[in-house]
Scaffold this active site. Structure first.
Site, mmCIF file in Angstrom:
data_model
loop_
_atom_site.group_PDB
_atom_site.id
_atom_site.type_symbol
_atom_site.label_atom_id
_atom_site.label_comp_id
_atom_site.label_asym_id
_atom_site.label_seq_id
_atom_site.Cartn_x
_atom_site.Cartn_y
_atom_site.Cartn_z
ATOM 1 N N TYR A 191 12.033 -1.235 -7.693
ATOM 2 C CA TYR A 191 11.136 -0.314 -8.397
ATOM 3 C C TYR A 191 11.460 -0.212 -9.894
ATOM 4 O O TYR A 191 10.611 0.112 -10.716
ATOM 5 C CB TYR A 191 11.131 1.069 -7.723
ATOM 6 C CG TYR A 191 12.385 1.896 -7.953
ATOM 7 C CD1 TYR A 191 12.467 2.781 -9.024
ATOM 8 C CD2 TYR A 191 13.477 1.798 -7.092
ATOM 9 C CE1 TYR A 191 13.614 3.537 -9.241
ATOM 10 C CE2 TYR A 191 14.630 2.537 -7.296
ATOM 11 C CZ TYR A 191 14.694 3.410 -8.375
ATOM 12 O OH TYR A 191 15.822 4.142 -8.590
ATOM 13 N N ILE A 239 -9.287 -1.363 -5.802
ATOM 14 C CA ILE A 239 -9.252 -0.584 -7.041
ATOM 15 C C ILE A 239 -10.575 0.140 -7.298
ATOM 16 O O ILE A 239 -11.608 -0.472 -7.585
ATOM 17 C CB ILE A 239 -8.826 -1.473 -8.233
ATOM 18 C CG1 ILE A 239 -7.505 -2.204 -7.882
ATOM 19 C CG2 ILE A 239 -8.682 -0.643 -9.507
ATOM 20 C CD1 ILE A 239 -6.355 -1.312 -7.381
ATOM 21 N N GLU A 290 -4.525 7.376 -2.222
ATOM 22 C CA GLU A 290 -3.510 8.156 -2.964
ATOM 23 C C GLU A 290 -2.410 8.659 -2.030
ATOM 24 O O GLU A 290 -1.916 9.770 -2.163
ATOM 25 C CB GLU A 290 -4.172 9.270 -3.780
ATOM 26 C CG GLU A 290 -5.115 8.685 -4.827
ATOM 27 C CD GLU A 290 -5.407 9.571 -6.001
ATOM 28 O OE1 GLU A 290 -4.569 10.442 -6.309
ATOM 29 O OE2 GLU A 290 -6.470 9.376 -6.604
ATOM 30 N N GLY A 301 0.857 -1.188 0.000
ATOM 31 C CA GLY A 301 0.000 0.000 0.000
ATOM 32 C C GLY A 301 0.886 1.228 0.000
ATOM 33 O O GLY A 301 1.265 1.746 -1.056
ATOM 34 N N TYR A 361 7.284 2.968 -12.454
ATOM 35 C CA TYR A 361 7.339 3.709 -11.184
ATOM 36 C C TYR A 361 7.207 5.212 -11.424
ATOM 37 O O TYR A 361 6.573 5.928 -10.664
ATOM 38 C CB TYR A 361 8.638 3.385 -10.426
ATOM 39 C CG TYR A 361 9.884 3.972 -11.051
ATOM 40 C CD1 TYR A 361 10.544 3.308 -12.073
ATOM 41 C CD2 TYR A 361 10.381 5.206 -10.640
ATOM 42 C CE1 TYR A 361 11.679 3.849 -12.671
ATOM 43 C CE2 TYR A 361 11.503 5.758 -11.226
ATOM 44 C CZ TYR A 361 12.151 5.080 -12.247
ATOM 45 O OH TYR A 361 13.249 5.630 -12.838
ATOM 46 N N GLY A 372 -2.974 13.321 -9.148
ATOM 47 C CA GLY A 372 -4.187 12.797 -8.522
ATOM 48 C C GLY A 372 -4.449 13.408 -7.153
ATOM 49 O O GLY A 372 -5.589 13.591 -6.754
HETATM 50 C C1 LIG Z 1 -11.751 3.270 -0.807
HETATM 51 C C2 LIG Z 1 -10.378 3.044 -1.306
HETATM 52 C C3 LIG Z 1 -10.096 3.260 -2.657
HETATM 53 C C4 LIG Z 1 -8.816 3.013 -3.154
HETATM 54 N N1 LIG Z 1 -8.580 3.165 -4.508
HETATM 55 C C5 LIG Z 1 -7.382 2.746 -5.007
HETATM 56 C C6 LIG Z 1 -7.164 2.707 -6.428
HETATM 57 O O1 LIG Z 1 -8.034 3.078 -7.225
HETATM 58 N N2 LIG Z 1 -5.973 2.242 -6.888
HETATM 59 C C7 LIG Z 1 -4.992 1.815 -6.046
HETATM 60 O O2 LIG Z 1 -3.941 1.400 -6.542
HETATM 61 N N3 LIG Z 1 -5.164 1.849 -4.705
HETATM 62 C C8 LIG Z 1 -6.330 2.303 -4.156
HETATM 63 N N4 LIG Z 1 -6.528 2.307 -2.789
HETATM 64 C C9 LIG Z 1 -5.458 1.870 -1.912
HETATM 65 C C10 LIG Z 1 -4.859 2.991 -1.091
HETATM 66 O O3 LIG Z 1 -4.088 3.829 -1.897
HETATM 67 C C11 LIG Z 1 -4.095 2.362 0.069
HETATM 68 O O4 LIG Z 1 -5.044 1.800 0.945
HETATM 69 C C12 LIG Z 1 -3.215 3.374 0.782
HETATM 70 O O5 LIG Z 1 -2.145 3.777 -0.023
HETATM 71 C C13 LIG Z 1 -2.672 2.842 2.115
HETATM 72 O O6 LIG Z 1 -2.098 1.583 1.951
HETATM 73 P P1 LIG Z 1 -2.503 0.392 2.946
HETATM 74 O O7 LIG Z 1 -3.982 0.304 2.975
HETATM 75 O O8 LIG Z 1 -1.757 -0.809 2.565
HETATM 76 O O9 LIG Z 1 -2.039 0.899 4.363
HETATM 77 P P2 LIG Z 1 -0.559 0.720 4.975
HETATM 78 O O10 LIG Z 1 0.471 1.108 3.970
HETATM 79 O O11 LIG Z 1 -0.477 -0.621 5.590
HETATM 80 O O12 LIG Z 1 -0.588 1.815 6.125
HETATM 81 C C14 LIG Z 1 -1.189 1.585 7.405
HETATM 82 C C15 LIG Z 1 -0.808 2.759 8.315
HETATM 83 O O13 LIG Z 1 0.606 2.783 8.489
HETATM 84 C C16 LIG Z 1 1.125 4.065 8.165
HETATM 85 N N5 LIG Z 1 2.451 3.921 7.561
HETATM 86 C C17 LIG Z 1 2.852 3.030 6.611
HETATM 87 N N6 LIG Z 1 4.129 3.222 6.297
HETATM 88 C C18 LIG Z 1 4.566 4.275 7.026
HETATM 89 C C19 LIG Z 1 5.804 4.976 7.148
HETATM 90 N N7 LIG Z 1 6.873 4.656 6.409
HETATM 91 N N8 LIG Z 1 5.871 6.027 8.014
HETATM 92 C C20 LIG Z 1 4.794 6.374 8.752
HETATM 93 N N9 LIG Z 1 3.613 5.760 8.682
HETATM 94 C C21 LIG Z 1 3.488 4.714 7.840
HETATM 95 C C22 LIG Z 1 0.131 4.664 7.188
HETATM 96 O O14 LIG Z 1 0.186 6.085 7.177
HETATM 97 C C23 LIG Z 1 -1.192 4.126 7.729
HETATM 98 O O15 LIG Z 1 -1.672 4.968 8.749
HETATM 99 C C24 LIG Z 1 -7.799 2.583 -2.280
HETATM 100 C C25 LIG Z 1 -8.088 2.392 -0.907
HETATM 101 C C26 LIG Z 1 -9.351 2.588 -0.427
HETATM 102 C C27 LIG Z 1 -9.618 2.330 1.021
#
Ligand SMILES: Cc1cc2nc3c(=O)[nH]c(=O)nc-3n(C[C@H](O)[C@H](O)[C@H](O)COP(=O)(O)OP(=O)(O)OC[C@H]3O[C@@H](n4cnc5c(N)ncnc54)[C@H](O)[C@@H]3O)c2cc1C
Length: 391
Positions: free
Chosen positions: A189, A168, A374, A142, A243, A253
């Site tokens: 990457y 997605i 995003e 994510g 990437y 975006g």
């Molecule tokens: C409704 C919805 C629509 C979406 N649409 C799309 C889409 O169209 N296309 C797509 O590709 N993705 C999409 N996403 C995915 C979205 O971009 C990810 O959910 C988001 O980037 C967070 O990733 P994750 O859920 O794996 O959370 P994680 O990366 O597991 O994060 C969990 C928590 O840990 C924190 N964290 C993680 N790493 C760090 C760090 N290095 N330092 C500090 N804090 C950190 C984060 O801030 C967060 O609070 C969507 C998600 C949702 C819920």
């Protein structure tokens, strides 16, 4: 590339709109109030977006705003996309994100990175009848997006893709997907490559649709790639440069998500202000109490600040300035303001604000996503910190 501090002549107030922009904004606003608003509650309850509305989005040119007229689009600017996302999100942030993903992610990537042949094959569709989706995230990647596992292997004249995408947006409705996969997992990457994948390609299917807290009418789906065959001509940009496509489109975006959150905050504020003038307690409308007036004034001030950030960052993008820091700040702050405003909006409605009879609770639920997709708020702060500290 220019920097943010170089002057642009002649300077205009940040919120000034041209005649064409005003006309476009008013058209979108009218459509959102008249055609979209009556359907919002039912779509939220069912978790399904109305197909007739999607057809109208295409018919009115909202799905191909920046696509040049020669490919059937509206030939507008990025700023116009932002105006559309703001106005639609004021009424329904689910509808706002459909238009946002189409314009600021998918069409943007196609406009910037396609060959002429790909332009001819895809842009007319995107402008007229095909919803797009942007598939980067996976269960294990994510925030750490380039740890993605979806694999692309070249076999003869086609790539064979295997893996699963998660979360997605537009997954259920989309016909075209910008799909990020790696051609070489050991390259990190530098193996990430973007592909244009059509729903009809063999080996492609849409999996589970999420049942969500907010933006419920916008579909969020798993995508399954099982020996999915993608012609070599459908590589977007260069092999190993996915990437760059992902980073650059997401930078744009983020301004779109800023606009979605701005529209949401405006929508919530407007309904709270109206209710405050109608609701009577202690023999007068609650808007006559200074406590409530100050809450509405504080919210209006924060919304104005967000609007300046969103508009300015979008204008920076249109004139070719570097806007990476500003886009991260815009998304970060807009999502904070949207959540604060929507929360206060629930409180101004009192008890009924906590029920589904009024729109306040939906704005509150919808606001939460602004801090997550995003790039989470922490990821925006990481980008901002890097840029302001020069690291
Ligand atoms: C409704 C919805 C629509 C979406 N649409 C799309 C889409 O169209 N296309 C797509 O590709 N993705 C999409 N996403 C995915 C979205 O971009 C990810 O959910 C988001 O980037 C967070 O990733 P994750 O859920 O794996 O959370 P994680 O990366 O597991 O994060 C969990 C928590 O840990 C924190 N964290 C993680 N790493 C760090 C760090 N290095 N330092 C500090 N804090 C950190 C984060 O801030 C967060 O609070 C969507 C998600 C949702 C819920």
């Amino acid at each position: 590339m220019s920097t943010a501090t170089e002057p642009i002549a002649p300077p205009q107030p940040l919120l000034a709109l041209t005649e064409d922009e005003l006309l476009f904004r008013d058209n979108v606003r009218q459509f959102a109030d008249q055609a979209l608003r009556p359907k919002v509650r039912e779509m939220d309850e069912k978790g399904v977006f109305d197909h007739e509305l999607l057809d109208q989005f295409f018919h009115l040119g909202f799905m191909g705003i920046e696509i040049p007229e020669q490919y059937g689009g509206a030939g507008g600017k990025f700023f116009d996309s932002i105006l559309a996302v703001e106005e639609i999100s004021r009424v329904d942030p689910s509808a706002g994100v459909i238009v946002d993903v189409q314009n600021t992610l998918v069409n943007n990537a196609l406009l910037r990175w396609t060959t002429e042949d790909q332009k001819k094959r895809y842009l007319p569709k995107m402008a007229s009848n095909t919803v797009g989706a942007y598939a980067l995230s996976e269960a294990g990647s994510g925030s750490d997006a380039f740890a993605l596992q979806t694999r692309a292997q070249l076999k003869g004249s086609e790539y064979v893709l295997n893996g699963r995408k998660l979360w997605i947006t537009n997954g259920k409705e989309a016909g075209v997907f910008i799909m990020l996969a790696t051609v070489d997992p050991s390259a990190g990457y530098k193996g990430v490559t973007a592909f244009i994948v059509e729903k009809s390609f063999p080996g492609f299917s849409v999996g589970k649709k999420e049942d969500k807290l907010g933006i419920r009418a916008s579909s969020t789906c798993e995508l399954i790639l099982e020996d999915c065959k993608v012609p070599k001509e459908n590589v977007l940009g260069e092999v190993g440069k996915g990437y760059k496509i992902a980073i650059e489109t997401l930078n744009e975006g983020r301004i779109g998500i800023g606009a979605q959150m701005l529209g949401l905050a405006r929508g919530a504020w407007e309904c709270a202000a109206k209710y405050a003038q109608e609701r009577k307690q202690f023999g007068k409308s609650i808007a006559e109490f200074q406590g409530v007036q100050f809450q509405l004034a504080q919210m209006a001030t924060e919304i104005e600040a967000v609007r300046m950030m969103v508009y300015n960052t979008a204008r920076m993008k249109d004139v070719g300035m570097n806007f990476v820091k500003e886009a991260a700040m815009t998304k970060l702050f807009a999502s904070q303001v949207a959540e604060r405003v929507a929360s206060l909006c629930v409180e101004i409605f009192g008890g009924v604000g906590f029920t589904k009879d009024y729109p306040a609770e939906k704005y509150y639920r919808d606001a939460k996503i602004g801090k997550i997709y995003e790039g989470t708020s922490n990821m925006q702060l990481q980008t901002i910190a890097k840029l302001v500290l020069g690291k």
